[in-house]
Design a protein around this motif. Structure first.
Motif, mmCIF file in Angstrom:
data_model
loop_
_atom_site.group_PDB
_atom_site.id
_atom_site.type_symbol
_atom_site.label_atom_id
_atom_site.label_comp_id
_atom_site.label_asym_id
_atom_site.label_seq_id
_atom_site.Cartn_x
_atom_site.Cartn_y
_atom_site.Cartn_z
ATOM 1 N N LEU A 111 0.822 -1.201 0.112
ATOM 2 C CA LEU A 111 -0.102 -0.030 -0.291
ATOM 3 C C LEU A 111 0.768 1.214 0.191
ATOM 4 C CD1 LEU A 111 -2.960 -1.006 2.571
ATOM 5 C CD2 LEU A 111 -3.045 -0.771 0.104
ATOM 6 N N VAL A 112 2.049 1.186 0.623
ATOM 7 C CA VAL A 112 2.770 2.511 0.695
ATOM 8 C C VAL A 112 3.699 2.537 -0.049
ATOM 9 C CG1 VAL A 112 4.154 3.665 2.637
ATOM 10 C CG2 VAL A 112 2.341 2.436 3.187
ATOM 11 N N PHE A 113 4.492 1.671 -0.754
ATOM 12 C CA PHE A 113 5.523 1.802 -1.733
ATOM 13 C C PHE A 113 5.304 2.713 -3.058
ATOM 14 C CE2 PHE A 113 9.374 0.358 -3.996
ATOM 15 C CZ PHE A 113 10.225 0.165 -3.056
ATOM 16 N N GLU A 114 5.906 3.741 -3.162
ATOM 17 C CA GLU A 114 5.635 4.464 -4.461
ATOM 18 C C GLU A 114 7.009 4.514 -5.276
ATOM 19 O OE1 GLU A 114 3.226 6.102 -5.726
ATOM 20 O OE2 GLU A 114 1.624 5.367 -3.960
ATOM 21 N N PHE A 115 7.263 5.235 -6.278
ATOM 22 C CA PHE A 115 7.961 5.235 -7.295
ATOM 23 C C PHE A 115 9.531 6.180 -6.433
ATOM 24 C CE2 PHE A 115 5.805 5.317 -11.365
ATOM 25 C CZ PHE A 115 6.306 4.175 -11.761
ATOM 26 N N SER A 116 9.080 7.104 -5.919
ATOM 27 C CA SER A 116 10.245 7.596 -5.406
ATOM 28 C C SER A 116 10.335 7.499 -3.781
ATOM 29 C CB SER A 116 10.343 9.349 -5.491
ATOM 30 O OG SER A 116 8.975 9.935 -5.104
ATOM 31 N N VAL A 117 11.203 7.887 -3.272
ATOM 32 C CA VAL A 117 11.517 7.846 -1.639
ATOM 33 C C VAL A 117 10.862 8.998 -1.101
ATOM 34 C CG1 VAL A 117 12.750 8.128 0.124
ATOM 35 C CG2 VAL A 117 13.740 6.986 -1.754
ATOM 36 N N GLY A 118 10.482 10.091 -1.635
ATOM 37 C CA GLY A 118 9.751 11.367 -0.932
ATOM 38 C C GLY A 118 8.230 10.804 -1.034
ATOM 39 N N ALA A 119 7.640 10.296 -2.309
ATOM 40 C CA ALA A 119 6.596 9.817 -2.279
ATOM 41 C C ALA A 119 6.019 8.733 -1.096
ATOM 42 C CB ALA A 119 6.066 9.642 -3.745
ATOM 43 N N THR A 120 6.893 7.972 -1.041
ATOM 44 C CA THR A 120 6.694 6.818 -0.023
ATOM 45 C C THR A 120 6.678 7.475 1.319
ATOM 46 O OG1 THR A 120 7.951 5.282 -1.591
ATOM 47 C CG2 THR A 120 7.700 4.558 0.715
ATOM 48 N N LEU A 121 7.457 8.293 1.801
ATOM 49 C CA LEU A 121 7.523 8.957 2.876
ATOM 50 C C LEU A 121 6.384 9.686 3.045
ATOM 51 C CD1 LEU A 121 11.493 9.909 3.564
ATOM 52 C CD2 LEU A 121 10.013 8.309 4.572
ATOM 53 N N SER A 122 6.025 10.280 2.182
ATOM 54 C CA SER A 122 4.641 11.320 2.352
ATOM 55 C C SER A 122 3.341 10.322 2.296
ATOM 56 C CB SER A 122 4.540 12.032 1.139
ATOM 57 O OG SER A 122 3.393 12.747 0.989
ATOM 58 N N LYS A 123 3.431 9.331 1.631
ATOM 59 C CA LYS A 123 2.271 8.558 1.851
ATOM 60 C C LYS A 123 2.164 7.813 3.173
ATOM 61 C CE LYS A 123 -0.332 5.170 -0.800
ATOM 62 N NZ LYS A 123 -0.250 4.554 -2.439
ATOM 63 N N GLY A 124 3.338 7.170 3.611
ATOM 64 C CA GLY A 124 3.265 6.614 5.029
ATOM 65 C C GLY A 124 2.777 7.665 6.015
ATOM 66 N N LEU A 125 3.481 8.877 5.889
ATOM 67 C CA LEU A 125 3.208 9.841 7.056
ATOM 68 C C LEU A 125 1.601 10.031 7.072
ATOM 69 C CD1 LEU A 125 4.110 11.852 9.083
ATOM 70 C CD2 LEU A 125 4.270 13.285 7.270
ATOM 71 N N ASN A 126 1.134 10.103 5.910
ATOM 72 C CA ASN A 126 -0.408 10.318 5.785
ATOM 73 C C ASN A 126 -1.196 9.143 6.323
ATOM 74 O OD1 ASN A 126 -0.190 13.001 4.729
ATOM 75 N ND2 ASN A 126 -0.171 12.054 2.579
ATOM 76 N N ARG A 127 -0.538 7.934 5.963
ATOM 77 C CA ARG A 127 -1.560 6.734 6.626
ATOM 78 C C ARG A 127 -1.163 6.803 7.897
ATOM 79 N NH1 ARG A 127 -3.465 3.165 3.456
ATOM 80 N NH2 ARG A 127 -3.258 1.422 5.099
ATOM 81 N N ALA A 128 -0.260 6.983 8.525
ATOM 82 C CA ALA A 128 0.135 7.084 10.100
ATOM 83 C C ALA A 128 -0.636 8.190 10.847
ATOM 84 C CB ALA A 128 1.773 7.441 10.240
ATOM 85 N N LEU A 129 -0.918 9.262 10.130
ATOM 86 C CA LEU A 129 -1.582 10.330 10.679
ATOM 87 C C LEU A 129 -2.906 9.837 10.584
ATOM 88 C CD1 LEU A 129 -1.634 13.389 11.605
ATOM 89 C CD2 LEU A 129 -1.968 14.006 9.420
ATOM 90 N N GLY A 130 -3.501 9.668 9.550
ATOM 91 C CA GLY A 130 -4.724 9.110 9.482
ATOM 92 C C GLY A 130 -5.019 8.040 10.783
ATOM 93 N N THR A 131 -4.233 6.936 10.741
ATOM 94 C CA THR A 131 -4.527 5.879 11.691
ATOM 95 C C THR A 131 -4.583 6.377 13.276
ATOM 96 O OG1 THR A 131 -3.277 4.219 10.483
ATOM 97 C CG2 THR A 131 -3.415 3.805 12.819
ATOM 98 N N PHE A 132 -3.712 7.537 13.569
ATOM 99 C CA PHE A 132 -3.510 7.737 14.981
ATOM 100 C C PHE A 132 -5.042 8.773 15.031
ATOM 101 C CE2 PHE A 132 1.000 7.364 14.949
ATOM 102 C CZ PHE A 132 1.112 6.429 15.846
ATOM 103 N N SER A 133 -5.345 9.611 13.904
ATOM 104 C CA SER A 133 -6.818 10.400 14.071
ATOM 105 C C SER A 133 -7.792 9.395 14.430
ATOM 106 C CB SER A 133 -6.770 11.314 13.270
ATOM 107 O OG SER A 133 -6.900 10.440 12.017
#
Length: 168
Positions: A111-133
């Motif tokens: 679910l999280v892996f993307e083309f670039s490292v930045g996109a992967t980190l951004s998507k992972g951060l968004n998912r973590a923020l969504g999970t905690f909220s």
């Protein structure tokens, strides 16, 4: 006359198509192959069709790699990361507690892996923020439902519909 009629019925029942009197293949059999080996012909036709389709797929993959080399690099990175995460499943003895939830690690990579490292980190951060909220919201709704007393079930059901409406 009756004997010839019976013999003609026998001749109709016993088909001699493709065979002579000595049970040899006749010359009108297609491609010169005997009827005994038709199953091998169908297997060889299937194998030839499989090889042609495989060649078409390889050419399409090659063209995809030539048009955008990032896709090939991404495919290798994704395969490597899935392979490494999947190894956790095989470590049964030293990682008993982790092995139980290994499928979640695999799903996270998918679910999280993307083309670039930045996109992967951004998507992972968004998912973590969504999970905690979502966890905080669930705790808040649990507290409100306990405070509601006898209307606890109504608060829970309404919160489910309100949460579904908010995600749209």
């Amino acid at each position: 006359m009756a004997i010839t009629k019976v013999e003609s019925y026998k001749e109709r029942l016993l088909s001699r198509k493709g065979f002579s009197d000595f049970n040899l293949p006749s010359s009108d059999d297609r491609d010169g192959a005997t009827t005994q080996f038709r199953c091998f012909r169908s297997v060889s036709e299937w194998f030839a069709k499989f090889c042609n389709n495989l060649q078409i797929i390889v050419v399409q993959f090659y063209q995809m790699g030539r048009s955008d080399p990032r896709k090939v690099a991404f495919a290798f990175k994704m395969g490597l990361s899935l392979g490494l995460v999947s190894l956790v499943i095989f470590f049964k003895e030293p990682l008993k507690d982790i092995n139980q939830y290994a499928i979640w690690a695999i799903l996270t990579v998918v679910l999280v892996f993307e083309f670039s490292v930045g996109a992967t980190l951004s998507k992972g951060l968004n998912r973590a923020l969504g999970t905690f909220s979502a966890g905080g919201l669930a705790l808040g709704i649990a507290e409100v439902s306990i405070m509601a007393g006898q209307f606890e079930e109504i608060v829970i059901v309404l919160s489910i519909f309100i949460a579904g409406y908010l995600t749209i």
